[in-house]
Design a protein around this motif. Structure first.
Motif, short mmCIF file in Angstrom:
data_model
loop_
_atom_site.label_atom_id
_atom_site.label_comp_id
_atom_site.label_asym_id
_atom_site.label_seq_id
_atom_site.Cartn_x
_atom_site.Cartn_y
_atom_site.Cartn_z
N HIS A 105 -45.44 -19.86 -58.13
CA HIS A 105 -45.54 -19.49 -56.72
C HIS A 105 -44.14 -19.16 -56.18
CE1 HIS A 105 -47.58 -19.39 -52.84
NE2 HIS A 105 -46.55 -20.03 -52.34
N PHE A 136 -50.17 -19.53 -61.86
CA PHE A 136 -50.67 -20.12 -60.63
C PHE A 136 -50.11 -21.51 -60.36
CE2 PHE A 136 -54.28 -17.29 -62.01
CZ PHE A 136 -53.89 -16.23 -61.22
N HIS A 180 -50.96 -12.16 -64.77
CA HIS A 180 -51.50 -13.42 -65.26
C HIS A 180 -52.11 -13.15 -66.63
CE1 HIS A 180 -53.29 -17.40 -65.26
NE2 HIS A 180 -54.40 -16.83 -65.71
N ARG A 198 -59.19 -12.36 -58.77
CA ARG A 198 -59.48 -12.77 -57.39
C ARG A 198 -58.30 -13.53 -56.80
NH1 ARG A 198 -60.44 -16.89 -54.54
NH2 ARG A 198 -60.47 -18.35 -56.27
N VAL A 199 -57.74 -14.45 -57.56
CA VAL A 199 -56.61 -15.26 -57.06
C VAL A 199 -55.38 -14.38 -56.83
CG1 VAL A 199 -55.01 -17.13 -57.64
CG2 VAL A 199 -57.46 -17.41 -58.07
N GLU A 257 -61.76 -14.54 -62.19
CA GLU A 257 -61.18 -15.51 -61.27
C GLU A 257 -59.68 -15.27 -61.08
OE1 GLU A 257 -61.16 -18.73 -58.59
OE2 GLU A 257 -62.70 -17.37 -59.32
N ALA A 258 -58.98 -14.96 -62.14
CA ALA A 258 -57.54 -14.67 -62.05
C ALA A 258 -57.30 -13.44 -61.18
CB ALA A 258 -56.95 -14.47 -63.44
N GLU A 281 -55.87 -12.50 -53.68
CA GLU A 281 -55.75 -13.44 -52.56
C GLU A 281 -54.27 -13.76 -52.29
OE1 GLU A 281 -56.73 -18.00 -52.51
OE2 GLU A 281 -58.58 -16.84 -52.23
N GLN A 282 -53.49 -13.97 -53.35
CA GLN A 282 -52.07 -14.25 -53.16
C GLN A 282 -51.34 -13.08 -52.52
OE1 GLN A 282 -50.71 -15.53 -57.07
NE2 GLN A 282 -50.82 -17.67 -56.42
#
Length: 138
Positions: A14, A9, A35, A55-56, A52-53, A59-60
């Protein structure tokens, strides 16, 4: 073709995800965004970081234009980052691993020296800075 894009992240990651997304779209390849969560911490914290990973990553996939129209699969694994990336690549039968430029010399030394034979014999590795290692170019 199956591509694994490793992310922590960071900004470097990115850029690597964007590069991997463009490549996956142009080759109509599967793209696994990976991840790795460090499992050397309390179990509750590991579970929280996994959620959380995930979810991220989702989202990405939804917000990064380079990932639109690519077949993306968010993947969170537990373990040491270097081994987790290689295990994830092996699990999906990856042809290519894309990653950002390592920020720490220890990462580069471990991944590119100690795993040299494993990586180079199985996968082509492309870093977001353009350097490529491994079997013949794609």
């Amino acid at each position: 073709m199956i591509i694994v894009a490793a992310t922590d992240f960071s900004t470097r990651s990115h850029r690597a995800l964007r590069q991997a997304g463009l490549l996956a779209r142009s080759r109509r390849a599967e793209l696994h965004l990976v991840h790795v969560v460090d499992e050397d911490q309390p179990a509750d914290l590991v579970r929280m970081e996994e959620r959380e990973a995930q979810r991220v990553l989702v989202e990405q996939i939804g917000s990064m234009p380079e990932l639109h129209d690519a077949r993306c699969y968010p993947t969170v694994v537990k373990g040491h980052p270097f081994d987790g990336i290689l295990r994830a690549a092996a699990a999906v039968g990856a042809d290519l691993i894309v990653m950002g430029r390592p920020s720490q010399a220890i990462f580069a030394r471990y991944f590119y020296r100690d795993h040299h034979r494993t990586c180079h014999s199985r996968w082509k590795i492309s870093r977001a800075d353009g350097e490529q290692r491994g079997p013949a170019a794609l």
